[in-house]
Design an enzyme around this catalytic site. Structure first.
Site: not given
Ligand code: ASP
Length: 256
Positions: A125, A153-154, A156, A179
């Site tokens: 991310t 899927r959602v 964080d 997340g």
């Molecule tokens: N936080 C992101 C999510 O869960 C994944 C990541 O940061 O690598 O969608």
């Protein structure tokens, strides 16, 4: 706002990262993107969730903030707004790179080429935090989410207080990591609350990561900017690539 949008657009355009083109694929073999931007002076925010045909979801998130009556738009709703504002919609395969297609095929055939999302070559991310000369702060976060996630899927990242928070009175935070865990502690807002109590950004970043390990098993990474310009970087993921500019001086690092 311009700075965090520009920084995140740049990272979305770089296929190294799990944002924009080059993102991980979901279980259906598609890129599905989430992004959020927040203005620390007004607390206005804009987020998009599960968009599949936009190269720069952070720009679309900003359009949600400035050009719609809403804070969050998902999927086709967000893409309709994009079209209305001249954003070119692209076929999903345009966002898919060979590296991720191979990874998806490996997983589908029963072999996972990685030993888990966070123990692999650099990806992840992306996020940015900034403060201008009038001491206004902003934050932006963009992601393709987690590898082989269920469609819809959602995580964080596009959730306010989780994937980011920005408030001129305290500072700005952008988060990465698992997340499903990060959202349990509303990590970015929690870190802002620590800044409000007078913590230095580095101390607050470390305390934020500790929130994940104390009661939970999650791993994450945080970039934090206090309202006085103090900087904090902390992570429990296996690495975190970061960069910052203060008074024209650029510093970069990949911490393992
Ligand atoms: N936080 C992101 C999510 O869960 C994944 C990541 O940061 O690598 O969608």
């Amino acid at each position: 706002l311009q700075a965090v949008e520009a920084a995140v657009r740049h990272l979305e355009d770089d296929p190294t990262f799990d944002a924009g083109r080059g993102s991980v694929l979901n279980a259906a073999g598609e890129v599905e993107l989430d992004a959020i931007i927040m203005d620390g002076s007004t607390l206005d925010l804009g987020a998009v969730i599960a968009v599949k045909h936009v190269s720069n979801p952070i720009t679309l998130a900003r359009l949600v903030m400035t050009e719609s009556d809403h804070a969050i738009l998902v999927a086709q709703g967000a893409e309709t707004l994009a079209r209305e504002h001249g954003v070119v919609l692209k076929p999903n395969w345009h966002l898919v790179v060979d590296r991720e297609r191979e990874r998806w095929h490996a997983r589908r055939s029963g072999t996972n080429p990685d030993e888990g999302l966070f123990r692999d070559a650099p990806r992840g991310t992306v996020g940015a935090v900034a403060r201008d000369t009038d001491r206004h702060v902003a934050a932006a976060t963009s992601t393709g989410g987690t590898f082989y996630k269920e469609p819809g899927r959602v995580g964080d990242s596009p959730l306010v207080g989780c994937g980011l928070y920005a408030d001129d009175q305290v500072g700005a935070v952008s988060a990465t990591g698992e997340g499903e865990e990060l959202m349990k502690v509303v990590i970015s807002k929690s870190v802002c609350d620590l800044l409000r109590r007078g913590m230095h950004a580095q101390e607050a970043a470390e305390a934020g990561i500790a929130l994940l390990s104390r009661r939970l098993t999650g791993r994450g990474g945080l970039i934090v900017l206090g309202r006085r310009g103090d900087i904090g970087i902390a992570h429990s993921t296996s690495w975190l690539a970061h960069a910052h500019v203060v008074a024209g001086e650029i510093r970069t690092g990949v911490e393992a």
